[in-house]
Design an enzyme around this catalytic site. Sequence first.
Site, PDB file in Angstrom:
ATOM      1  N   ASN A   7      19.166 -36.154  39.517  1.00  0.00           N
ATOM      2  CA  ASN A   7      20.567 -35.929  39.879  1.00  0.00           C
ATOM      3  C   ASN A   7      20.760 -34.417  39.993  1.00  0.00           C
ATOM      4  OD1 ASN A   7      23.319 -35.768  40.102  1.00  0.00           O
ATOM      5  ND2 ASN A   7      23.770 -36.970  38.270  1.00  0.00           N
ATOM      6  N   ARG A  90      20.165 -39.262  43.284  1.00  0.00           N
ATOM      7  CA  ARG A  90      21.592 -39.580  43.317  1.00  0.00           C
ATOM      8  C   ARG A  90      22.305 -38.700  44.344  1.00  0.00           C
ATOM      9  NH1 ARG A  90      26.565 -36.939  40.834  1.00  0.00           N
ATOM     10  NH2 ARG A  90      28.079 -38.436  41.584  1.00  0.00           N
ATOM     11  N   HIS A 179      31.876 -42.705  42.237  1.00  0.00           N
ATOM     12  CA  HIS A 179      31.443 -43.348  40.981  1.00  0.00           C
ATOM     13  C   HIS A 179      30.943 -44.775  41.231  1.00  0.00           C
ATOM     14  CE1 HIS A 179      34.466 -40.765  38.434  1.00  0.00           C
ATOM     15  NE2 HIS A 179      33.283 -40.177  38.477  1.00  0.00           N
ATOM     16  N   ARG A 238      41.668 -32.441  37.436  1.00  0.00           N
ATOM     17  CA  ARG A 238      42.216 -32.871  38.735  1.00  0.00           C
ATOM     18  C   ARG A 238      43.513 -33.628  38.523  1.00  0.00           C
ATOM     19  NH1 ARG A 238      36.935 -35.733  40.085  1.00  0.00           N
ATOM     20  NH2 ARG A 238      35.509 -34.049  40.602  1.00  0.00           N
ATOM     21  N   GLU A 383      24.279 -45.162  34.988  1.00  0.00           N
ATOM     22  CA  GLU A 383      24.039 -44.943  36.419  1.00  0.00           C
ATOM     23  C   GLU A 383      22.559 -44.705  36.703  1.00  0.00           C
ATOM     24  OE1 GLU A 383      27.358 -42.149  35.793  1.00  0.00           O
ATOM     25  OE2 GLU A 383      27.594 -42.276  37.960  1.00  0.00           O
TER      26      GLU A 383
END
Length: 396
Positions: A7, A90, A179, A238, A383
Amino acid sequence: MKILVVNAGSSSLKYQLFDMPTGNVLAKGNCERIGIDGLITHKCPGKEDYKTNADFPDHRAAIALVLQLLTDKEKGVIEGVSEIEAVGHRFAHGGEKLRASAVLGADEIKYLESIVGLNPLHGPPAISGFKACKEAIPNANHVGVFDTSYYSDMEEYAYIYPIPYELYEEYKIRRYGFHGTSHRFVAGEAAKLLKKADAKIITCHLGNGSSITATVNGKAIDTSMGFTPQDGVPMGTRSGAIDPTVVTYIQKVKGISAEEADKILNKESGLLGVSGVTSDCRDIREAAANGNKRAKLAMKILAHNIKKIIGSYVAEMNGVDALVFTAGIGENDRELRQEVCKDMSFLGIEIDEAYNQSCPRGEVADISQKGAKVKTFVIPTNEEYMIALDTQNLTK
Ligand code: AMP
């Protein structure tokens, strides 16, 4: 089969070496501060953790060091790089074309390069990470796993924004969702627990970045993140969904550029913006416990927005079989789970509040009240395992 999962972020490269099909993690680590003053952490079960400063100016140097550590006589777990049969990469964005995990050939990379504009933060480092790995492990099968691909089957009416259609045609402005690998994993685990493949499941991935996804029969039908990960519930820094006019209005009243407005909404909003303290949920909880009203408000806003989205997805699916909490906040913040699930008995969501407070961390937990119509689970996300699984399936 040994599968390396990579990743690559802008200044980091996380890795896990899996033994498949057992799913055992043989080694994992993180190269941080690539191009600045590097730091590598390398862990193998049964061996002492290794952490040291390292000189890696770019992703290529970082992956070289990772391979050196994996094959090291003392710190490593394999004898040679040739033992790595496949590498799973990823990617946050697969655009409209990469609708499922795929073996990465020249065409796929060309396409990923063509869409970096949609994904300027994650796209370039992920491509550099892939190129560095491909060079270092040329004989392995390289597979891309895309966060967006879980949303490839959403209906047009769920992903087209009600703005001039030409903006979609010309600039590909639409809901993509993110996601997806995490939602796919936990929704899959929930379906297994329910013993119902066609289940209606709402998964709440609540971490530094947060998103909520509705899944029916193993396919995502809607999700809270949109064209970018900015949409949906409030996050660490955010804002999540707000009236879009706020953006142009603050540009006008503050006399700032689009980039500056973007920075406010991406880096200075959410839990941090409301609390004025921190973006980290644990610290916000602590501040709230010490009487900080804005910290309390930030958490209240978060729970309120999660609840609203859950309600809308129940309406969209005409019901729900399971609600799942995952990721840093979802797996650990018991208070938030309680707040979100409070007063949802009309929808059939009722949790065992005592067990919600005491269930073990890091494990699957069924926190629903006995007899509740809807199951509520806490399921740790994984993940990396999902990426290893897709990579295995595309390598056999
Ligand atoms: P993630 O992005 O999945 O790593 O999640 C990071 C978020 O999880 C941060 O806001 C952390 O504060 C939060 N988190 C981790 N552990 C806990 C905890 N025990 N209680 C509340 N929040 C937590």
